[in-house]
Design an enzyme around this catalytic site. Structure first.
Site, mmCIF file in Angstrom:
data_model
loop_
_atom_site.group_PDB
_atom_site.id
_atom_site.type_symbol
_atom_site.label_atom_id
_atom_site.label_comp_id
_atom_site.label_asym_id
_atom_site.label_seq_id
_atom_site.Cartn_x
_atom_site.Cartn_y
_atom_site.Cartn_z
ATOM 1 N N ASP A 26 -13.099 -47.914 -25.959
ATOM 2 C CA ASP A 26 -13.745 -46.849 -27.044
ATOM 3 C C ASP A 26 -13.417 -47.179 -28.297
ATOM 4 O OD1 ASP A 26 -13.888 -44.090 -24.698
ATOM 5 O OD2 ASP A 26 -14.761 -45.745 -24.605
ATOM 6 N N SER A 64 2.422 -35.413 -21.357
ATOM 7 C CA SER A 64 2.860 -36.637 -20.543
ATOM 8 C C SER A 64 4.179 -36.518 -20.089
ATOM 9 C CB SER A 64 2.437 -37.780 -21.758
ATOM 10 O OG SER A 64 3.373 -37.621 -22.754
ATOM 11 N N LEU A 65 4.478 -37.478 -19.585
ATOM 12 C CA LEU A 65 5.790 -37.515 -19.001
ATOM 13 C C LEU A 65 6.707 -38.803 -19.488
ATOM 14 C CD1 LEU A 65 4.765 -37.443 -15.210
ATOM 15 C CD2 LEU A 65 5.983 -35.487 -16.370
ATOM 16 N N LYS A 124 3.426 -40.408 -7.666
ATOM 17 C CA LYS A 124 2.640 -40.439 -8.889
ATOM 18 C C LYS A 124 1.351 -41.063 -8.497
ATOM 19 C CE LYS A 124 3.248 -41.249 -13.946
ATOM 20 N NZ LYS A 124 1.825 -42.035 -13.834
ATOM 21 N N ARG A 138 -8.049 -35.287 -19.416
ATOM 22 C CA ARG A 138 -7.077 -34.913 -20.451
ATOM 23 C C ARG A 138 -7.214 -34.988 -21.852
ATOM 24 N NH1 ARG A 138 -2.876 -37.585 -22.672
ATOM 25 N NH2 ARG A 138 -0.804 -36.640 -22.523
ATOM 26 N N GLU A 146 -4.857 -35.164 -10.426
ATOM 27 C CA GLU A 146 -5.217 -36.275 -10.631
ATOM 28 C C GLU A 146 -6.448 -36.667 -9.764
ATOM 29 O OE1 GLU A 146 -3.024 -37.522 -12.800
ATOM 30 O OE2 GLU A 146 -3.627 -39.640 -13.018
HETATM 31 N N1 LIG Z 1 1.351 -36.772 -16.990
HETATM 32 C C1 LIG Z 1 1.784 -35.968 -15.790
HETATM 33 O O1 LIG Z 1 2.211 -34.591 -16.328
HETATM 34 C C2 LIG Z 1 1.719 -36.081 -14.605
HETATM 35 C C3 LIG Z 1 0.934 -37.385 -13.946
HETATM 36 C C4 LIG Z 1 0.946 -37.370 -12.565
HETATM 37 C C5 LIG Z 1 0.424 -38.127 -11.683
HETATM 38 N N2 LIG Z 1 -0.319 -39.266 -12.154
HETATM 39 N N3 LIG Z 1 0.317 -38.104 -10.207
HETATM 40 C C6 LIG Z 1 1.098 -36.874 -9.756
HETATM 41 C C7 LIG Z 1 1.746 -35.969 -10.741
HETATM 42 C C8 LIG Z 1 2.462 -34.833 -10.107
HETATM 43 N N4 LIG Z 1 2.384 -34.870 -8.783
HETATM 44 O O2 LIG Z 1 2.925 -34.033 -11.138
HETATM 45 C C9 LIG Z 1 1.569 -36.037 -11.993
HETATM 46 S S1 LIG Z 1 2.318 -35.106 -13.364
#
Ligand SMILES: NC(=O)c1cc2c(N)ncc(C(N)=O)c2s1
Length: 318
Positions: free
Chosen positions: A34, A83-84, A115, A136, A170
């Site tokens: 994009d 995010s994480l 995940k 998101r 997801e």
């Molecule tokens: N970016 C995020 O906060 C998350 C991303 C994801 C992901 N891709 N798959 C599972 C979880 C989960 N079970 O919490 C989360 S949480």
């Protein structure tokens, strides 16, 4: 001389942008990111402002929603989709535990969840009815893909209750659907998708939700944006509540009582990864108790009470 060069550049941009837009909308096979499309589009807008006499009536800048990356209306999330932080080894996980122990006295329960390698989505229910679905986006502003998410069978259209709430999860394409889709694309002489995540992303970007219906997308839900609605005090109880409301949650989850146990779970699913019906790219580890989560808190971008263990990149299949 400059005028001639600019004219040539305008023609070049016109044809490139039309090609990208066609590939994006009609062939649902983006040929560019994009941001690349947006940069070319912006350059054309500037040149057309410099030479208004050369703005073609069918110029892509004259089309409604001509900007490919904004085919959908924007949605500002009520609560940011964060995010994480990442962990890549046991040492990182132990450091995560040490940070938590500085704040939480006593034993800490960890909720471990697969995940899913898909796209984060937000789904809103009003009085038990599915009313809005969004991507998101950048975490604050996403795109309204309600029509497309209504085609995802595992997202209930109505709940077994009259709850008004927002859930997050997801959206993904099962491996079997991915294989079937690419086989069909080969037969149709179309480019195949590189992986299920790209196929899911390409599908959710479709402006025609009938196409999404054929793509057999699925979803696992893993949180409520407003956990108070669920009347629970931990992540494990929240997932059980989502189950009882009719949402699809991932059943491979496990509560662990030490980082060693978390590490065993990580190893277990690194082994099991090829046997799953969907792609995963790691494990999400969360402090289970909501009160503990609040005590540990957040950074600007991510919760400090969760971490994503990322699997090492898979060796290329020989
Ligand atoms: N970016 C995020 O906060 C998350 C991303 C994801 C992901 N891709 N798959 C599972 C979880 C989960 N079970 O919490 C989360 S949480």
């Amino acid at each position: 001389m400059e005028k001639e060069q600019d004219k040539l550049r305008i023609d070049e941009l016109q044809s490139r942008l039309s090609q990208l837009a066609k590939a994006y909308y009609e062939e649902d096979q983006p040929l560019a990111e994009d941001h690349e499309y947006d940069a070319l589009y912006h350059e054309l807008v500037q040149l057309e402002e410099k030479y208004p006499e050369w703005v073609a009536s069918d110029s892509i800048t004259q089309r409604v929603g001509g900007d490919v990356s904004t085919g959908f209306t924007k949605i500002t999330h009520d609560y940011p989709m964060l995010s994480l932080g990442n962990a890549f080894n046991l040492e990182d996980l132990k450091a995560f535990e040490e940070r938590n122990k500085k704040i939480i006295t006593g034993p800490i329960e960890y909720m471990c969840e697969l995940k899913i390698d898909g796209l984060a989505i937000s789904v809103k229910y009003d009085n038990g009815k599915f009313v809005q679905g969004a991507t998101r986006g950048d975490g604050k502003v996403g795109e309204d893909i309600t029509g497309n998410l209504k085609m995802v069978q595992s997202l209930p259209k109505t709940l077994d209750s009259s709850l008004t709430m927002e859930v997050r999860g997801e959206c993904y394409m099962p491996k079997s659907s991915f294989v079937k889709l690419n086989e069909q694309r080969e037969l149709d002489g179309k480019e195949v998708f590189a992986n299920p995540r790209n196929a899911a992303a390409g599908s959710l970007r479709q402006l025609d939700s009938k196409v999404v219906k054929e793509r057999e997308l699925s979803a696992f839900l893993y949180a409520s944006a407003t956990p108070k609605e669920l009347g629970v005090t931990s992540q494990s109880a929240a997932l059980d509540a989502l189950d009882s409301l009719g949402f699809s949650t991932n059943q491979e989850r496990k509560i662990c009582y030490s980082i060693e146990e978390v590490w065993d779970y990580v190893q277990e699913f690194q082994e099991k990864r090829p046997t799953l019906g969907y792609e995963i790219d790691g494990i999400v580890i969360k402090v289970n108790n909501f009160e503990d989560q609040e005590k540990i808190g957040y950074t600007v971008k991510a919760p400090k009470w969760a971490i994503a263990y990322k699997f090492p990149a898979e060796e290329a299949e020989t």
